[in-house]
Design an enzyme around this catalytic site. Sequence first.
Site, PDB file in Angstrom:
ATOM      1  N   SER A 150       1.290  -0.987   0.101  1.00 39.97           N
ATOM      2  CA  SER A 150       0.164   0.333  -0.107  1.00 39.97           C
ATOM      3  C   SER A 150       0.806   1.181   0.204  1.00 39.97           C
ATOM      4  O   SER A 150       1.756   1.308  -0.137  1.00 39.97           O
ATOM      5  CB  SER A 150      -1.054  -0.272   1.679  1.00 39.97           C
ATOM      6  OG  SER A 150      -1.969   0.966   1.479  1.00 39.97           O
ATOM      7  N   TYR A 163      -2.097  -0.703  10.462  1.00 37.06           N
ATOM      8  CA  TYR A 163      -2.230  -1.432   8.620  1.00 37.06           C
ATOM      9  C   TYR A 163      -1.181  -0.714   8.351  1.00 37.06           C
ATOM     10  O   TYR A 163       0.051  -1.566   6.962  1.00 37.06           O
ATOM     11  CB  TYR A 163      -3.649  -0.986   8.516  1.00 37.06           C
ATOM     12  CG  TYR A 163      -3.683  -0.688   6.866  1.00 37.06           C
ATOM     13  CD1 TYR A 163      -4.202  -1.777   6.607  1.00 37.06           C
ATOM     14  CD2 TYR A 163      -3.286  -0.195   6.038  1.00 37.06           C
ATOM     15  CE1 TYR A 163      -4.704  -2.565   5.169  1.00 37.06           C
ATOM     16  CE2 TYR A 163      -3.393  -0.222   5.068  1.00 37.06           C
ATOM     17  CZ  TYR A 163      -3.861  -1.497   4.392  1.00 37.06           C
ATOM     18  OH  TYR A 163      -4.080  -1.922   2.511  1.00 37.06           O
TER      19      TYR A 163
HETATM   20  N1  LIG Z   1      -8.634  -0.461  -1.616  1.00 35.51           N
HETATM   21  C1  LIG Z   1      -7.638   0.187  -1.282  1.00 35.51           C
HETATM   22  O1  LIG Z   1      -8.094   1.552  -1.568  1.00 35.51           O
HETATM   23  C2  LIG Z   1      -6.286  -0.412  -1.038  1.00 35.51           C
HETATM   24  C3  LIG Z   1      -5.428   0.682  -0.819  1.00 35.51           C
HETATM   25  C4  LIG Z   1      -4.135   0.467  -0.311  1.00 35.51           C
HETATM   26  C5  LIG Z   1      -3.499  -1.267  -0.292  1.00 35.51           C
HETATM   27  N2  LIG Z   1      -4.642  -2.233  -0.640  1.00 35.51           N
HETATM   28  C6  LIG Z   1      -4.510  -3.577  -0.293  1.00 35.51           C
HETATM   29  O2  LIG Z   1      -5.242  -4.652  -1.481  1.00 35.51           O
HETATM   30  C7  LIG Z   1      -5.284  -5.819  -1.021  1.00 35.51           C
HETATM   31  C8  LIG Z   1      -6.227  -5.865  -1.245  1.00 35.51           C
HETATM   32  O3  LIG Z   1      -7.933  -5.112  -0.437  1.00 35.51           O
HETATM   33  P1  LIG Z   1      -9.249  -4.761  -0.448  1.00 35.51           P
HETATM   34  O4  LIG Z   1      -9.369  -3.616  -0.914  1.00 35.51           O
HETATM   35  O5  LIG Z   1     -10.252  -5.799  -2.005  1.00 35.51           O
HETATM   36  O6  LIG Z   1      -9.655  -5.357   0.291  1.00 35.51           O
HETATM   37  P2  LIG Z   1     -11.031  -5.896   0.274  1.00 35.51           P
HETATM   38  O7  LIG Z   1     -11.381  -5.850   1.759  1.00 35.51           O
HETATM   39  O8  LIG Z   1     -12.634  -5.461  -0.188  1.00 35.51           O
HETATM   40  O9  LIG Z   1     -11.088  -7.759  -0.056  1.00 35.51           O
HETATM   41  C9  LIG Z   1     -10.032  -7.739   1.239  1.00 35.51           C
HETATM   42  C10 LIG Z   1      -9.990 -10.040   1.213  1.00 35.51           C
HETATM   43  O10 LIG Z   1      -9.836 -10.415   1.729  1.00 35.51           O
HETATM   44  C11 LIG Z   1     -10.677 -11.677   2.746  1.00 35.51           C
HETATM   45  N3  LIG Z   1      -9.625 -11.893   4.089  1.00 35.51           N
HETATM   46  C12 LIG Z   1     -10.130 -10.913   5.243  1.00 35.51           C
HETATM   47  N4  LIG Z   1      -9.287 -12.288   5.714  1.00 35.51           N
HETATM   48  C13 LIG Z   1      -8.245 -12.975   5.788  1.00 35.51           C
HETATM   49  C14 LIG Z   1      -7.967 -14.383   6.452  1.00 35.51           C
HETATM   50  N5  LIG Z   1      -7.765 -13.881   7.407  1.00 35.51           N
HETATM   51  N6  LIG Z   1      -7.780 -14.665   5.034  1.00 35.51           N
HETATM   52  C15 LIG Z   1      -8.428 -14.988   3.718  1.00 35.51           C
HETATM   53  N7  LIG Z   1      -8.493 -13.933   3.296  1.00 35.51           N
HETATM   54  C16 LIG Z   1      -9.032 -13.275   3.897  1.00 35.51           C
HETATM   55  C17 LIG Z   1     -12.207 -10.689   2.424  1.00 35.51           C
HETATM   56  O11 LIG Z   1     -12.621 -11.845   3.196  1.00 35.51           O
HETATM   57  C18 LIG Z   1     -12.045  -9.893   1.587  1.00 35.51           C
HETATM   58  O12 LIG Z   1     -12.293 -10.612   0.280  1.00 35.51           O
HETATM   59  C19 LIG Z   1      -5.394  -5.614   0.724  1.00 35.51           C
HETATM   60  O13 LIG Z   1      -3.857  -6.064   1.034  1.00 35.51           O
HETATM   61  C20 LIG Z   1      -5.607  -3.901   1.569  1.00 35.51           C
HETATM   62  O14 LIG Z   1      -4.532  -3.815   1.821  1.00 35.51           O
HETATM   63  C21 LIG Z   1      -5.684  -1.307  -0.703  1.00 35.51           C
END
Ligand SMILES: NC(=O)c1ccc[n+]([C@@H]2O[C@H](COP(=O)([O-])OP(=O)(O)OC[C@H]3O[C@@H](n4cnc5c(N)ncnc54)[C@H](O)[C@@H]3O)[C@@H](O)[C@H]2O)c1
Length: 257
Positions: A150, A163
């Site tokens: 991130s 985080y």
């Molecule tokens: N959305 C953003 O703006 C953003 C920004 C920077 C980084 N990220 C990173 O991108 C990645 C995905 O984010 P996203 O926005 O798609 O999130 P999201 O919440 O939409 O999806 C995350 C998925 O991970 C699953 N999950 C949670 N805990 C788990 C566990 N213990 N074991 C297995 N699966 C698990 C959830 O069920 C969900 O399906 C993450 O690493 C997040 O930190 C997202």
Amino acid sequence: MDRLEGHTAIVTGAANGIGRAVAIRFAAEGAHVVLADITEEPRGGGETTTEAIHAVGGSAEFLTTDVSSWDDIRALVTLAAARTGRLDVIVNNAAIGAGGRLTETSLADWDLTMSVNLRGVFMGCKAAMAQMLTQEKRGEVRGRIVNISSQHGMISSPDHLAYGVSKAGVVYMTRQIAADYARDGIVCNAVAPGKIMTGMGGHEPSDERLAYARARTPWPRLGQAADVASAVLFLASPEATYITGENLMVDGGWMAS
Ligand SMILES: NC(=O)c1ccc[n+]([C@@H]2O[C@H](COP(=O)([O-])OP(=O)(O)OC[C@H]3O[C@@H](n4cnc5c(N)ncnc54)[C@H](O)[C@@H]3O)[C@@H](O)[C@H]2O)c1
């Protein structure tokens, strides 16, 4: 193009958001995708990622997996490798965010965030590496790891101490693994999303947070999961080989401004 034809790839956190987009993109490029998540049901209902991939003739299977469990991670890698004897790619994407600023972060918040975001990525890399090191190379590469970090692993994450620390750890871990295993033919990179409109964690961002993200993002829109999937595909594909230890930002210029 079938850039991942004949490849087997694991994507964690594949039920929603970025993981779902990556899995669908990989399958469209010919990969067999092993989808790992604590639940198969997408947050807003509708077809699962497996169903979405099968509907267009792609190849995927789902395994209920908690990435903070070593037993689950080992079972996941075993399942993925059982098909062809290879695991070509792992995308360590699953993450959560718990707690707030330092004084609002409980010990339980800290431990929970680290167990998924940092221990989960460590174990995903470790189990995948054990399998990849047993494989013959495809071209120069034995296996590829893409960790999702991130921009908040590099600059402060407002109100999300644990985080941000976990994501900084992912960036470091990616570099260290890349350096330690380059001579073994392992490519290890990270992709750092900026603000991506996924409803991460099931919470729609507040107006205040959206305004903050828009103010920080030079590009005239916020990101979509597909923007991140394109970058992950590049780093997972044979096109990217002499690139390792990188943390590729997909942030609309957030970190450039
Ligand atoms: N959305 C953003 O703006 C953003 C920004 C920077 C980084 N990220 C990173 O991108 C990645 C995905 O984010 P996203 O926005 O798609 O999130 P999201 O919440 O939409 O999806 C995350 C998925 O991970 C699953 N999950 C949670 N805990 C788990 C566990 N213990 N074991 C297995 N699966 C698990 C959830 O069920 C969900 O399906 C993450 O690493 C997040 O930190 C997202």
